[in-house]
Design an enzyme around this catalytic site. Sequence first.
Site, mmCIF file in Angstrom:
data_model
loop_
_atom_site.group_PDB
_atom_site.id
_atom_site.type_symbol
_atom_site.label_atom_id
_atom_site.label_comp_id
_atom_site.label_asym_id
_atom_site.label_seq_id
_atom_site.Cartn_x
_atom_site.Cartn_y
_atom_site.Cartn_z
ATOM 1 N N HIS A 189 41.310 -7.381 47.093
ATOM 2 C CA HIS A 189 41.821 -6.376 46.150
ATOM 3 C C HIS A 189 41.405 -6.696 44.709
ATOM 4 C CE1 HIS A 189 44.647 -4.533 49.160
ATOM 5 N NE2 HIS A 189 44.605 -5.765 49.642
ATOM 6 N N SER A 249 19.226 -6.263 26.603
ATOM 7 C CA SER A 249 19.690 -5.327 25.590
ATOM 8 C C SER A 249 18.679 -5.245 24.462
ATOM 9 C CB SER A 249 21.042 -5.783 25.027
ATOM 10 O OG SER A 249 21.421 -4.981 23.919
ATOM 11 N N LYS A 277 21.257 -11.263 25.775
ATOM 12 C CA LYS A 277 21.990 -10.649 26.891
ATOM 13 C C LYS A 277 21.080 -10.514 28.112
ATOM 14 C CE LYS A 277 25.165 -6.800 27.774
ATOM 15 N NZ LYS A 277 24.608 -6.228 29.001
ATOM 16 N N GLU A 309 21.329 -3.917 40.364
ATOM 17 C CA GLU A 309 21.482 -2.531 39.931
ATOM 18 C C GLU A 309 20.466 -1.617 40.606
ATOM 19 O OE1 GLU A 309 21.242 -2.775 35.695
ATOM 20 O OE2 GLU A 309 23.264 -3.606 35.483
#
Length: 443
Positions: A166, A296, A302, A309
């Site tokens: 969960h 980025s 980053k 993805e």
Amino acid sequence: MGVQEQEQLWGGETTKAIGNFPVSGEPIPASVVHWLGRIKAAAARANAELGKLDPEVAERIAAAGDRVGAGEFDDQFPIDVFQTGSGTSSNMNANEVLANLAGEGVHPNDHVNMGQSSNDVFPSAVHLAALEQATSDLLPALERLERAFAGKAEEFKDIVKSGRTHLMDAVPVTLGQEFGGYAAQIRLGALRVRNALPQVAQIPLGGTATGTGLNTHRDFAPKVRELLAKESGLDVRAPEDPFEAQGNRDALVELSGALKVLAVSLTKIAGDLALMGSGPRAGIGELLLPELQKGSSIMPGKVNPVIPEVVIQVSAQAIGNDTTITIAGTQGQFELNVRVPLMARNLLDSIRLLAAASRIFAEKCVEGIQANLEGAERSAESTLAVATALNEHIGYDKATEIVKAATASGGTLREVAREHGVDEATLDEALDLRKIARGSAAD
């Protein structure tokens, strides 16, 4: 052969279809074109052997079919994939191109299409294209991905971290256990694909218009299947029933369903890896994913989980393709399904995309993953769900009190349990994180 000469290879029926279907600008998949060429080549040779076609004419047709099958004339198949649902236009396109390539005296219908119908040839080409791509492209990619996960499962077998259910802290597990689960998901996904392929291998060739085999020699289809199997190395099979094979495309729906399950698995796995690699300071931070590019254009340093993805996006496309294929599969009426080009487009797209995504997932992500030992240790030590191991010593209710007190105070489970009167020997026995992670396997 020059461009001008190639532009003249198709005939009047192809020209009509080009004008009738200006829909997407996307032709039928090249792999289907190639299999149309191979089927036509094998058909010509079989008809010659059966005494139905002049051997010299047959060999000219077969040579032309071999060249189409090898991909020499893909640009001669311009008809939109959103066309007549039986694929008749593309079958006629193939007949015309091969007749022109074969030369004088070769008729597209009487000779190139001898013993055939669009209704059995086109779906046969689609089945064989799917069978070939799944066998030679997708399954090897999945095998590599499974090996990558299995290798990491072994490498990470002793690294304990917090389990999560969960999205909340749960009892400890090892990174190796998680990666072993991912390897099994991929292995089972590949098995589902393999289990669907024997049905895909059954082609309706020989049924001609409705499954009766009108206008074809009784030995035609077996000879063509034999030639195709010998040439390709694929297990090309006779249909279990000619009317079943002609009237529906259930085998393609079944294969697409297996691809959908695989896409679901890949989505779950890729999502897990992205979450475990999140951070590096403000996220979960249990994994270090390979750094492939800047994450980025404005935030220095980053790094994003770009391969997970991509895998998730590809999986979404495959799931969407499956919905379309499922709907198309319901559209058979009586002796024919007339949504075959659409099914071909989406099924072959799913196979191609999932194979490519699986390859880069293994190569550019999984094989280069490293465990963040500090992050894994931190999560393993922090999860209060480890109090589950105290149940058999002090009972569920007292363990719950300790968890609530530790949550409120911010203290460690061991510290708070000690304050609640649990002795050190019990704590040492119960809170062995590696023993907890291995569960009954440690007994």
